[in-house]
Design a protein around this motif. Structure first.
Motif, PDB file in Angstrom:
ATOM      1  N   ASN A   1      39.372  42.116  43.276  1.00  0.00           N
ATOM      2  CA  ASN A   1      39.643  43.107  42.232  1.00  0.00           C
ATOM      3  C   ASN A   1      40.791  42.717  41.318  1.00  0.00           C
ATOM      4  O   ASN A   1      41.354  43.547  40.619  1.00  0.00           O
ATOM      5  CB  ASN A   1      39.910  44.469  42.872  1.00  0.00           C
ATOM      6  CG  ASN A   1      38.633  45.098  43.362  1.00  0.00           C
ATOM      7  OD1 ASN A   1      37.618  45.050  42.685  1.00  0.00           O
ATOM      8  ND2 ASN A   1      38.667  45.679  44.543  1.00  0.00           N
ATOM      9  N   ARG A   2      41.154  41.450  41.371  1.00  0.00           N
ATOM     10  CA  ARG A   2      42.204  40.899  40.513  1.00  0.00           C
ATOM     11  C   ARG A   2      43.584  41.501  40.770  1.00  0.00           C
ATOM     12  O   ARG A   2      44.413  41.593  39.873  1.00  0.00           O
ATOM     13  CB  ARG A   2      41.841  41.058  39.026  1.00  0.00           C
ATOM     14  CG  ARG A   2      40.573  40.329  38.688  1.00  0.00           C
ATOM     15  CD  ARG A   2      40.275  40.317  37.216  1.00  0.00           C
ATOM     16  NE  ARG A   2      39.052  39.588  37.005  1.00  0.00           N
ATOM     17  CZ  ARG A   2      38.973  38.262  36.927  1.00  0.00           C
ATOM     18  NH1 ARG A   2      40.064  37.538  36.988  1.00  0.00           N
ATOM     19  NH2 ARG A   2      37.820  37.668  36.777  1.00  0.00           N
ATOM     20  N   ILE A   3      43.795  41.911  42.006  1.00  0.00           N
ATOM     21  CA  ILE A   3      45.130  42.375  42.391  1.00  0.00           C
ATOM     22  C   ILE A   3      45.809  41.185  43.057  1.00  0.00           C
ATOM     23  O   ILE A   3      45.529  40.851  44.211  1.00  0.00           O
ATOM     24  CB  ILE A   3      45.062  43.595  43.342  1.00  0.00           C
ATOM     25  CG1 ILE A   3      44.140  44.676  42.759  1.00  0.00           C
ATOM     26  CG2 ILE A   3      46.458  44.137  43.623  1.00  0.00           C
ATOM     27  CD1 ILE A   3      44.489  45.163  41.372  1.00  0.00           C
ATOM     28  N   VAL A   4      46.666  40.523  42.287  1.00  0.00           N
ATOM     29  CA  VAL A   4      47.176  39.212  42.703  1.00  0.00           C
ATOM     30  C   VAL A   4      48.694  39.187  42.862  1.00  0.00           C
ATOM     31  O   VAL A   4      49.248  38.153  43.234  1.00  0.00           O
ATOM     32  CB  VAL A   4      46.782  38.124  41.669  1.00  0.00           C
ATOM     33  CG1 VAL A   4      45.272  37.963  41.611  1.00  0.00           C
ATOM     34  CG2 VAL A   4      47.348  38.450  40.295  1.00  0.00           C
ATOM     35  N   ALA A   5      49.352  40.323  42.580  1.00  0.00           N
ATOM     36  CA  ALA A   5      50.821  40.289  42.521  1.00  0.00           C
ATOM     37  C   ALA A   5      51.465  39.946  43.862  1.00  0.00           C
ATOM     38  O   ALA A   5      52.648  39.644  43.918  1.00  0.00           O
ATOM     39  CB  ALA A   5      51.361  41.620  41.987  1.00  0.00           C
ATOM     40  N   MET A   6      50.683  40.027  44.962  1.00  0.00           N
ATOM     41  CA  MET A   6      51.253  39.656  46.263  1.00  0.00           C
ATOM     42  C   MET A   6      51.027  38.185  46.578  1.00  0.00           C
ATOM     43  O   MET A   6      51.607  37.650  47.518  1.00  0.00           O
ATOM     44  CB  MET A   6      50.607  40.487  47.368  1.00  0.00           C
ATOM     45  CG  MET A   6      51.072  41.925  47.340  1.00  0.00           C
ATOM     46  SD  MET A   6      49.997  42.902  48.338  1.00  0.00           S
ATOM     47  CE  MET A   6      50.543  42.392  49.952  1.00  0.00           C
TER      48      MET A   6
ATOM     49  N   PRO B 133      49.260  31.876  39.671  1.00  0.00           N
ATOM     50  CA  PRO B 133      50.037  31.851  38.416  1.00  0.00           C
ATOM     51  C   PRO B 133      50.147  33.225  37.758  1.00  0.00           C
ATOM     52  O   PRO B 133      51.155  33.543  37.129  1.00  0.00           O
ATOM     53  CB  PRO B 133      49.248  30.897  37.513  1.00  0.00           C
ATOM     54  CG  PRO B 133      48.335  30.140  38.418  1.00  0.00           C
ATOM     55  CD  PRO B 133      48.130  30.960  39.660  1.00  0.00           C
ATOM     56  N   ALA B 134      49.118  34.070  37.939  1.00  0.00           N
ATOM     57  CA  ALA B 134      49.191  35.400  37.324  1.00  0.00           C
ATOM     58  C   ALA B 134      50.282  36.243  37.972  1.00  0.00           C
ATOM     59  O   ALA B 134      50.895  37.090  37.316  1.00  0.00           O
ATOM     60  CB  ALA B 134      47.843  36.113  37.434  1.00  0.00           C
ATOM     61  N   ALA B 135      50.549  35.990  39.273  1.00  0.00           N
ATOM     62  CA  ALA B 135      51.606  36.751  39.952  1.00  0.00           C
ATOM     63  C   ALA B 135      52.947  36.458  39.281  1.00  0.00           C
ATOM     64  O   ALA B 135      53.811  37.332  39.168  1.00  0.00           O
ATOM     65  CB  ALA B 135      51.653  36.397  41.436  1.00  0.00           C
TER      66      ALA B 135
ATOM     67  N   ALA C 123      52.885  47.546  39.621  1.00  0.00           N
ATOM     68  CA  ALA C 123      53.454  48.412  40.667  1.00  0.00           C
ATOM     69  C   ALA C 123      53.798  47.587  41.909  1.00  0.00           C
ATOM     70  O   ALA C 123      54.872  47.742  42.497  1.00  0.00           O
ATOM     71  CB  ALA C 123      52.470  49.525  41.017  1.00  0.00           C
ATOM     72  N   ILE C 124      52.912  46.679  42.299  1.00  0.00           N
ATOM     73  CA  ILE C 124      53.172  45.840  43.481  1.00  0.00           C
ATOM     74  C   ILE C 124      54.368  44.932  43.215  1.00  0.00           C
ATOM     75  O   ILE C 124      55.276  44.790  44.040  1.00  0.00           O
ATOM     76  CB  ILE C 124      51.925  45.008  43.855  1.00  0.00           C
ATOM     77  CG1 ILE C 124      50.796  45.931  44.322  1.00  0.00           C
ATOM     78  CG2 ILE C 124      52.259  43.971  44.939  1.00  0.00           C
ATOM     79  CD1 ILE C 124      49.458  45.231  44.540  1.00  0.00           C
ATOM     80  N   SER C 125      54.374  44.339  42.033  1.00  0.00           N
ATOM     81  CA  SER C 125      55.457  43.425  41.686  1.00  0.00           C
ATOM     82  C   SER C 125      56.806  44.174  41.678  1.00  0.00           C
ATOM     83  O   SER C 125      57.813  43.668  42.193  1.00  0.00           O
ATOM     84  CB  SER C 125      55.154  42.823  40.314  1.00  0.00           C
ATOM     85  OG  SER C 125      55.879  41.662  40.130  1.00  0.00           O
TER      86      SER C 125
END
Ligand SMILES: Nc1ncnc2c1ncn2[C@@H]1O[C@H](COP(=O)(O)OP(=O)(O)O)[C@@H](O)[C@H]1O
Ligand SMILES: [Mg+2]
Length: 258
Positions: free
Chosen positions: A40-45, A50-52, A93-95
């Motif tokens: 789902n493109r949730i990558v911040a973790m 690179p997107a994180a 939000a995760i970041s």
């Protein structure tokens, strides 16, 4: 599917008392799977993604401006549907939650098309529509997605008269209540698109700041201009996120491509 933590029955997860001394928030814990997040493109973790890194840059910019102005609430919107508001809200939000100085509450206020919960959780969870239509206490609707310092207030069903509901006394009371509950909690609102109705125009006075997500190759100059015009208080717009950007694109400060 591998779960980050074993599935848990709903139980008290967030037991820290609020600054106001109010009853501690009792969030249920919902498992999230690493695969589901990535799909789902949730990558911040995912530190090596690179997107994180792009979300970290965005986080720092947002934090600096929020702190400098003593702001606590940020609405995420875009000119039209599908530009990436929900993906941006959750990743940001995760970041932000990974920065250890504060907790983050992400609220799905896209009453037209709530989708935050479906991106995060394997199973449906109750949400804001249960508060709106059935007076279900917010404490029963908050969900902790196994990510430290992050709490989600999901949407659930969609509403046709979304702007009237969004700005109803009941919702404004809710927004004020969650703003006042914790001194150090940042609150992100996933909003509907600016050009998709009057929701954002009507709700903008209740947030401290706004972030505008635009989509490379899709958002037109006219749409961006119209969105800014409709927002009136342009000083509230912290910046624009160029989402789905071609690699190397530098037209805005934050290019998120992955
Ligand atoms: N940076 C990106 N790169 C590629 N696809 C993306 C990106 N951001 C979002 N998407 C995809 O675009 C679609 C719309 O994203 P979403 O966040 O749901 O938009 P919105 O909330 O603005 O309607 C989804 O299918 C999502 O997976
Ligand atoms: Mg959305």
């Amino acid at each position: 599917m591998e779960s980050l933590n074993p599935p848990l029955e709903p139980r008290n997860a967030d037991t820290a008392a609020s600054d106001s001394g109010a009853t501690p928030v009792r969030s249920r814990i919902a498992p999230v799977s690493a695969e589901r997040l990535l799909e789902n493109r949730i990558v911040a973790m995912a530190d090596r993604n690179p997107a994180a890194i792009a979300y970290k840059v965005l986080r720092t910019h947002v934090l600096q401006q929020m702190r400098a102005n003593n702001w606590k609430t940020l609405g995420v919107t875009s000119p039209t549907l599908g530009n990436g508001k929900t993906v941006t809200t959750i990743n940001l939000a995760i970041s932000l939650a990974r920065d250890q100085k504060h907790t983050v509450l992400a609220v799905d206020l896209d009453l037209q098309r709530p989708s935050m919960a479906a991106r995060l959780f394997d199973q449906p969870v109750p949400g804001l529509s249960d508060y709106i239509t059935e007076d279900r206490p917010i404490e029963e609707l908050l969900v902790k997605p196994d990510i430290e310092r992050l709490v989600i207030l999901p949407g659930s069903h969609s509403f046709t008269h979304s702007s009237e509901i969004l700005c109803s006394p009941k919702m404004i009371e809710l927004v004020n209540e969650i703003k006042d509950r914790y001194a150090d909690r940042l609150i992100l609102f996933d909003l509907p698109p600016v050009l998709g109705g009057d929701d954002v125009m009507a709700f903008a006075p209740y947030v401290d700041a706004l972030l505008l997500v635009i989509e490379e190759g899709k958002t037109t100059k006219d749409q961006l201009t119209s969105a800014y015009e409709l927002l009136h208080d342009r000083a509230k717009v912290l910046g624009t996120v160029l989402n789905k950007a071609d690699e190397g694109s530098t037209r805005t400060g934050y290019s998120i491509s992955y």
